[in-house]
Design an enzyme around this catalytic site. Structure first.
Site, PDB file in Angstrom:
ATOM      1  N   LYS A 138       0.835  -1.191   0.000  1.00 22.33           N
ATOM      2  CA  LYS A 138       0.000   0.000   0.000  1.00 22.33           C
ATOM      3  C   LYS A 138       0.879   1.255   0.000  1.00 22.33           C
ATOM      4  CE  LYS A 138      -0.101   1.428   4.607  1.00 22.33           C
ATOM      5  NZ  LYS A 138       0.065   2.810   4.839  1.00 22.33           N
ATOM      6  N   HIS A 168       0.683  -4.961   5.775  1.00 21.07           N
ATOM      7  CA  HIS A 168       1.495  -5.682   6.767  1.00 21.07           C
ATOM      8  C   HIS A 168       0.683  -6.063   8.006  1.00 21.07           C
ATOM      9  CE1 HIS A 168       2.111  -1.824   8.866  1.00 21.07           C
ATOM     10  NE2 HIS A 168       2.514  -2.533   9.900  1.00 21.07           N
ATOM     11  N   ASP A 225      -3.763   6.567   5.177  1.00 22.73           N
ATOM     12  CA  ASP A 225      -2.565   5.879   5.666  1.00 22.73           C
ATOM     13  C   ASP A 225      -2.903   4.585   6.412  1.00 22.73           C
ATOM     14  OD1 ASP A 225       0.221   5.638   6.110  1.00 22.73           O
ATOM     15  OD2 ASP A 225       0.039   6.511   8.113  1.00 22.73           O
ATOM     16  N   HIS A 230      -5.262  -0.961   6.880  1.00 23.21           N
ATOM     17  CA  HIS A 230      -5.069  -1.788   8.078  1.00 23.21           C
ATOM     18  C   HIS A 230      -6.362  -1.950   8.897  1.00 23.21           C
ATOM     19  CE1 HIS A 230      -1.023  -1.139   6.992  1.00 23.21           C
ATOM     20  NE2 HIS A 230      -0.755  -0.093   7.729  1.00 23.21           N
ATOM     21  N   LYS A 316      -1.882  10.165  15.352  1.00 30.35           N
ATOM     22  CA  LYS A 316      -0.482  10.376  15.744  1.00 30.35           C
ATOM     23  C   LYS A 316      -0.465  11.329  16.935  1.00 30.35           C
ATOM     24  CE  LYS A 316       1.364   8.596  11.780  1.00 30.35           C
ATOM     25  NZ  LYS A 316       2.044   7.296  11.780  1.00 30.35           N
TER      26      LYS A 316
HETATM   27  C1  BG6 Z   1       2.085   2.149   8.245  1.00 35.04           C
HETATM   28  C2  BG6 Z   1       1.767   3.621   8.251  1.00 35.04           C
HETATM   29  O1  BG6 Z   1       1.389   1.508   7.212  1.00 35.04           O
HETATM   30  O2  BG6 Z   1       1.712   1.573   9.480  1.00 35.04           O
HETATM   31  C3  BG6 Z   1       2.443   4.317   9.425  1.00 35.04           C
HETATM   32  O3  BG6 Z   1       2.204   4.210   7.032  1.00 35.04           O
HETATM   33  C4  BG6 Z   1       2.110   3.602  10.728  1.00 35.04           C
HETATM   34  O4  BG6 Z   1       2.063   5.684   9.493  1.00 35.04           O
HETATM   35  C5  BG6 Z   1       2.404   2.117  10.596  1.00 35.04           C
HETATM   36  O5  BG6 Z   1       2.911   4.175  11.764  1.00 35.04           O
HETATM   37  C6  BG6 Z   1       1.975   1.365  11.837  1.00 35.04           C
HETATM   38  O6  BG6 Z   1       2.364   0.030  11.765  1.00 35.04           O
HETATM   39  P1  BG6 Z   1       2.596  -0.824  13.075  1.00 35.04           P
HETATM   40  O7  BG6 Z   1       2.909  -2.183  12.582  1.00 35.04           O
HETATM   41  O8  BG6 Z   1       3.729  -0.187  13.811  1.00 35.04           O
HETATM   42  O9  BG6 Z   1       1.316  -0.738  13.882  1.00 35.04           O
END
Ligand code: BG6
Length: 454
Positions: A138, A168, A225, A230, A316
């Site tokens: 993504k 991910h 984002d 996610h 954030k």
């Molecule tokens: C990413 C975003 O896809 O996921 C980031 O671009 C975010 O902004 C991150 O911080 C969070 O991933 P995780 O695995 O740390 O929860």
């Protein structure tokens, strides 16, 4: 290795950030487990030599997880480097030559999305794509139209079953556990629906800011984002019907159905915020109206979920870093306990993994009042657990599509957020270290407010 296991791995963007932070550690881990028995070719236009790429790989591992000398040596023995321009057609001919007899190469596009179509087309025209797979990450477009255009350009070069879209979150153990927890515990199914669930809340809080990614983030914002991908994946796992078989297509189809049944968001269902100080971050426009916080209410129009809101908040510079799901149940009949103080199931997805069940017990002393308590289990990460990137890269090379986003799913998710993208609603400022703008509280207020730990 099965006959269609990838017999070479090519990664574009070899000198870039994603490879440095995630791919080298994943490759070393695969090599350590004996799952990287193929040539690995890095491609970039940096004027580098193979030695420079090797040095970069070592540096990456020193910073991210440590060097395992034996596995690292294996990785280096497989590593090749092609310094080439993605816009030049001869790049792909050179690559085809380097691939030699490889019949099922996997191409990882660790490059800016604006280059996805160029590289896919080059791979298609040169014959590199034949029998191969493409892995990309993504953002899959910026809205529904651009996601469709991207899907069309990928399809021109690769069969859809050969496209592996990484989100991910799907590579995370506790996210995979959502489906397992729901369907392997028969006590849950009778209550996992509108008759018993009052609301579902998903929080993805990050105490840090944009961490030097201002230029990228300012073109994206919280909804694009993390919500469109996610967090909607998490919604689909929580909301899906039991799959008819364990086969990956059956599971992915059920996930897509939930997204298709989710109403496109209305501006009344959204609160957008930006933390004070964001506009002075490097790479951020001084007048930026991009959100660093979003709280929203989703409606899933299905028999199971009619009338049950799914709340999401992500941001954030919030007070803590944690991602968590809370499924809150209705109060018992004739109950005097306040709404929101009823039973719940809490699934912490990170950074640590925990499952808690909120229950009422008798308040010690006279009378029969009850208090809230939690029965909880905390799992500490197992030192040998796979990182999401190791898992997903290994699965893509093995041709197992189960943990990857689908074209239909990506498009359905864009359809949900499409009406609220950009400046559809006012942007509210919030102080760093708080839970976002006050207006976000009003969203969940009728349901007893956002879940507060403890
Ligand atoms: C990413 C975003 O896809 O996921 C980031 O671009 C975010 O902004 C991150 O911080 C969070 O991933 P995780 O695995 O740390 O929860």
């Amino acid at each position: 290795m099965s006959s269609d296991h990838s017999d070479a791995l090519v990664f574009f963007g070899a000198t870039g950030d994603l490879v440095y932070k995630q791919i080298f550690p994943a490759l070393q881990a695969l090599a350590r487990r004996g799952r990287l028995e193929v040539p690995v070719i890095g491609v970039a236009k940096s004027g580098w030599t193979l030695e420079q790429l090797q040095a970069r790989a070592r540096e990456s591992l020193e910073k991210h997880g440590g060097v395992d000398e034996a596995a690292f040596a294996k990785l280096l023995s497989r590593l090749r480097y092609l310094d080439a321009d993605y816009n030049d057609a001869t790049t792909y001919d050179r690559l085809r030559e380097l691939l030699g007899a490889a019949a099922h190469p996997a191409f990882y596009l660790a490059i800016p999305p604006s280059l996805f179509a160029t590289v896919a087309t080059g791979l298609g025209k040169s014959g590199c794509a034949r029998g191969g797979r493409v892995i990309l990450e993504k953002p899959f477009g910026r809205d529904l139209a651009s996601a469709r255009a991207l899907n069309a350009s990928l399809r021109a070069a690769f069969d859809d079953s050969a496209v592996f879209r990484i989100d991910h979150y799907l590579g995370k153990e506790p996210v995979q556990n959502l489906g397992v927890f729901r369907f392997e515990n028969s006590l849950l199914e009778p209550v996992w629906n509108r008759d018993h669930v009052d609301c579902v809340q998903i929080t993805m809080a990050e105490s840090f800011g944009v961490q030097g990614r201002g230029a990228f983030y300012d073109g994206v914002g919280a909804i694009r984002d993390v919500v469109q991908n996610h967090l909607l994946q998490v919604v689909s796992l929580l909301g899906m019907e039991p799959p008819l078989t364990n086969y990956h297509d059956a599971i992915r189809e059920e996930q897509v159905k939930v997204l298709r049944a989710t109403r496109p968001l209305d501006v009344a269902d959204l609160v957008r915020g930006q933390f004070t100080g964001y506009r002075t971050e490097e790479g951020v426009a001084p007048e930026s109206t991009v959100e660093t916080f979003a709280a929203l209410r989703l409606h899933i129009d299905s028999w199971r979920w009619e009338g049950v809101p799914f709340f999401i908040r992500a941001g954030k510079k919030l007070p803590v870093t944690m991602t968590e799901v809370v499924v809150r149940f209705k109060r018992p009949p004739l109950s005097r306990i306040p709404r929101g103080d009823s039973n719940y199931i809490r699934l912490r997805l990170g950074p640590e993994v925990a499952i808690g069940i909120g229950a009422r017990v008798k308040q010690p002393g006279e009378g029969n009042a009850s208090v809230q308590t939690e029965l909880d289990v905390v799992h500490y990460p197992d030192g040998d657990a796979m990182t999401p990137y190791e898992r997903l890269l290994g699965d893509a090379m093995a041709g197992d599509p189960m943990l990857f986003a689908t074209e239909e799913g990506v498009e359905a998710a864009w359809s949900i957020v499409e009406p609220i993208l950009g400046n559809a609603t006012a942007l509210r400022e919030y102080a760093p270290g708080t839970w976002g703008p006050e207006e976000a509280e009003a969203l969940t207020e009728p349901y007893g407010g956002w879940f507060v730990d403890g």
